[in-house]
Design a protein around this motif. Structure first.
Motif, PDB file in Angstrom:
ATOM      1  N   ARG A 277       0.827  -1.203   0.000  1.00 49.97           N
ATOM      2  CA  ARG A 277       0.000   0.000   0.000  1.00 49.97           C
ATOM      3  C   ARG A 277       0.863   1.256   0.000  1.00 49.97           C
ATOM      4  N   ILE A 278       1.966   1.217   0.762  1.00 55.00           N
ATOM      5  CA  ILE A 278       2.872   2.363   0.829  1.00 55.00           C
ATOM      6  C   ILE A 278       3.496   2.629  -0.532  1.00 55.00           C
ATOM      7  N   ILE A 279       3.867   1.569  -1.242  1.00 53.87           N
ATOM      8  CA  ILE A 279       4.479   1.716  -2.569  1.00 53.87           C
ATOM      9  C   ILE A 279       3.499   2.369  -3.533  1.00 53.87           C
ATOM     10  N   LEU A 280       2.233   1.921  -3.494  1.00 56.60           N
ATOM     11  CA  LEU A 280       1.216   2.499  -4.369  1.00 56.60           C
ATOM     12  C   LEU A 280       1.010   3.980  -4.083  1.00 56.60           C
ATOM     13  N   LEU A 281       0.999   4.335  -2.809  1.00 61.80           N
ATOM     14  CA  LEU A 281       0.831   5.737  -2.435  1.00 61.80           C
ATOM     15  C   LEU A 281       1.992   6.583  -2.939  1.00 61.80           C
ATOM     16  N   VAL A 282       3.191   6.043  -2.844  1.00 61.91           N
ATOM     17  CA  VAL A 282       4.378   6.756  -3.326  1.00 61.91           C
ATOM     18  C   VAL A 282       4.298   6.969  -4.830  1.00 61.91           C
ATOM     19  N   ILE A 283       3.851   5.931  -5.556  1.00 61.40           N
ATOM     20  CA  ILE A 283       3.725   6.037  -7.015  1.00 61.40           C
ATOM     21  C   ILE A 283       2.688   7.089  -7.394  1.00 61.40           C
ATOM     22  N   LEU A 284       1.537   7.061  -6.712  1.00 58.54           N
ATOM     23  CA  LEU A 284       0.492   8.045  -6.987  1.00 58.54           C
ATOM     24  C   LEU A 284       0.980   9.455  -6.696  1.00 58.54           C
ATOM     25  N   PHE A 285       1.713   9.616  -5.613  1.00 53.91           N
ATOM     26  CA  PHE A 285       2.248  10.925  -5.248  1.00 53.91           C
ATOM     27  C   PHE A 285       3.240  11.414  -6.302  1.00 53.91           C
ATOM     28  N   ALA A 286       4.038  10.489  -6.812  1.00 58.08           N
ATOM     29  CA  ALA A 286       5.023  10.844  -7.841  1.00 58.08           C
ATOM     30  C   ALA A 286       4.333  11.316  -9.112  1.00 58.08           C
ATOM     31  N   PHE A 287       3.249  10.611  -9.507  1.00 60.37           N
ATOM     32  CA  PHE A 287       2.500  11.021 -10.703  1.00 60.37           C
ATOM     33  C   PHE A 287       1.880  12.396 -10.511  1.00 60.37           C
ATOM     34  N   THR A 288       1.392  12.652  -9.301  1.00 61.80           N
ATOM     35  CA  THR A 288       0.802  13.955  -9.005  1.00 61.80           C
ATOM     36  C   THR A 288       1.835  15.060  -9.137  1.00 61.80           C
ATOM     37  N   LEU A 289       3.037  14.802  -8.624  1.00 56.47           N
ATOM     38  CA  LEU A 289       4.110  15.789  -8.716  1.00 56.47           C
ATOM     39  C   LEU A 289       4.485  16.065 -10.162  1.00 56.47           C
ATOM     40  N   VAL A 290       4.532  15.002 -10.982  1.00 56.19           N
ATOM     41  CA  VAL A 290       4.870  15.165 -12.394  1.00 56.19           C
ATOM     42  C   VAL A 290       3.834  16.031 -13.086  1.00 56.19           C
ATOM     43  N   GLY A 291       2.532  15.766 -12.776  1.00 49.34           N
ATOM     44  CA  GLY A 291       1.463  16.546 -13.385  1.00 49.34           C
ATOM     45  C   GLY A 291       1.574  18.014 -13.042  1.00 49.34           C
ATOM     46  N   HIS A 292       1.783  18.293 -11.752  1.00 51.49           N
ATOM     47  CA  HIS A 292       1.907  19.684 -11.324  1.00 51.49           C
ATOM     48  C   HIS A 292       3.151  20.329 -11.921  1.00 51.49           C
ATOM     49  N   THR A 293       4.238  19.555 -12.013  1.00 45.46           N
ATOM     50  CA  THR A 293       5.481  20.087 -12.574  1.00 45.46           C
ATOM     51  C   THR A 293       5.286  20.479 -14.027  1.00 45.46           C
ATOM     52  N   ASN A 294       4.617  19.622 -14.800  1.00 41.38           N
ATOM     53  CA  ASN A 294       4.359  19.929 -16.203  1.00 41.38           C
ATOM     54  C   ASN A 294       3.540  21.213 -16.347  1.00 41.38           C
ATOM     55  N   GLU A 295       2.502  21.344 -15.533  1.00 43.28           N
ATOM     56  CA  GLU A 295       1.653  22.527 -15.612  1.00 43.28           C
ATOM     57  C   GLU A 295       2.414  23.778 -15.185  1.00 43.28           C
ATOM     58  N   ASP A 296       3.215  23.657 -14.136  1.00 42.84           N
ATOM     59  CA  ASP A 296       4.000  24.804 -13.666  1.00 42.84           C
ATOM     60  C   ASP A 296       5.031  25.230 -14.706  1.00 42.84           C
ATOM     61  N   GLN A 297       5.677  24.244 -15.315  1.00 45.59           N
ATOM     62  CA  GLN A 297       6.677  24.557 -16.341  1.00 45.59           C
ATOM     63  C   GLN A 297       6.023  25.197 -17.561  1.00 45.59           C
ATOM     64  N   LEU A 298       4.854  24.690 -17.926  1.00 44.69           N
ATOM     65  CA  LEU A 298       4.137  25.259 -19.062  1.00 44.69           C
ATOM     66  C   LEU A 298       3.724  26.696 -18.763  1.00 44.69           C
ATOM     67  N   ARG A 299       3.273  26.932 -17.550  1.00 45.03           N
ATOM     68  CA  ARG A 299       2.891  28.291 -17.151  1.00 45.03           C
ATOM     69  C   ARG A 299       4.079  29.249 -17.286  1.00 45.03           C
ATOM     70  N   GLU A 300       5.253  28.801 -16.852  1.00 44.15           N
ATOM     71  CA  GLU A 300       6.461  29.629 -16.938  1.00 44.15           C
ATOM     72  C   GLU A 300       6.822  29.934 -18.390  1.00 44.15           C
ATOM     73  N   LYS A 301       6.687  28.934 -19.256  1.00 50.08           N
ATOM     74  CA  LYS A 301       7.012  29.136 -20.675  1.00 50.08           C
ATOM     75  C   LYS A 301       6.057  30.130 -21.323  1.00 50.08           C
ATOM     76  N   ILE A 302       4.782  30.023 -20.970  1.00 55.85           N
ATOM     77  CA  ILE A 302       3.795  30.947 -21.538  1.00 55.85           C
ATOM     78  C   ILE A 302       4.057  32.373 -21.056  1.00 55.85           C
ATOM     79  N   LYS A 303       4.303  32.521 -19.745  1.00 53.93           N
ATOM     80  CA  LYS A 303       4.520  33.854 -19.175  1.00 53.93           C
ATOM     81  C   LYS A 303       5.792  34.498 -19.722  1.00 53.93           C
TER      82      LYS A 303
END
Length: 233
Positions: free
Chosen positions: A2-28
């Motif tokens: 269960r801990i491994i699954l939570l870590v994987i889900l958290f990692a995917f969430t971070l990647v998603g936010h990172t992509n959006e944040d990076q895209l925001r910076e490129k647009i600005k």
């Protein structure tokens, strides 16, 4: 496990936010004055939705292209997905509007409610008043005075209407009969507050109608269409 699954889900969430944040910076970086309200990864491969003040634009995570006035349409249902999404993003919290800063008009039972951002010197606003609003029944209309800069006398006239002892009569007299109330318009008015509210709600033209559902409708719509909107659940 269960801990491994939570870590994987958290990692995917971070990647998603990172992509959006990076895209925001490129647009600005390329468009520093562009107001970005949200960035959302659509279900279509690497297509990202960027919601600005009143528009949806599309790009990819690398900001290698821009689709500025394009529409995403479901080919099977033929539903305009861009229009549907834009309606969701621009929906107004109707009950939170400052109704005490509007001119209130009750017709019949007044059970149905709408709000309108209107300019005293806007010809389409007068058309809406004469051909649509004046013929409605059982509706409460909240009119927010929203003078546009393109009409140099609109703010002065709006103040005179607001300062009248009978605001509703003063409004109707001018919009329906072109008869302006006689006063100096020197009382305290909420017009500056309404102009700011309009900007926050991305209202750029008049008339703009807001249904109790929060849906925004621009323009002087015909009586038939207005009745259909009011009859909808």
């Amino acid at each position: 496990m269960r801990i491994i699954l939570l870590v994987i889900l958290f990692a995917f969430t971070l990647v998603g936010h990172t992509n959006e944040d990076q895209l925001r910076e490129k647009i600005k970086k390329n468009y520093p004055d562009l107001i970005i309200k949200s960035i959302y990864k659509t279900e279509f491969n690497d297509l990202y939705e960027v919601f600005t003040q009143d528009q949806i634009i599309y790009t990819d995570v690398n900001f290698s292209f821009l689709i500025v006035e394009g529409r995403v349409v479901d080919p099977k249902s033929k539903i305009d997905l861009t229009g549907k999404r834009l309606e969701e993003l621009t929906r107004v919290n109707f009950s939170a509007l400052p109704f005490e800063k509007a001119i209130k008009s009750v017709k019949g039972t007044g059970e149905r409610k709408i709000a309108i951002f209107s300019d005293v010197d806007c010809p389409f606003c007068k058309k809406l008043e004469k051909e649509t609003l004046s013929k409605l029944d059982d509706v409460t209309i909240y009119t927010f005075l929203f003078p546009l800069e393109m009409h140099p006398e609109a703010e002065k006239r709006s103040k005179r209407i607001w300062c009248a002892s009978d605001k509703e009569k003063a409004w109707n007299d001018y919009m329906l009969n072109n008869k302006m109330v006689k006063n100096n318009g020197d009382c305290k008015t909420p017009i500056e507050d309404i102009l700011l509210l309009g900007r926050n709600l991305s209202i750029t033209s008049t008339p703009t109608i807001i249904l109790s559902s929060g849906k925004k409708i621009p323009g002087a719509i015909p009586l038939k269409d207005m009745r259909e909107y009011l009859a909808a659940p």
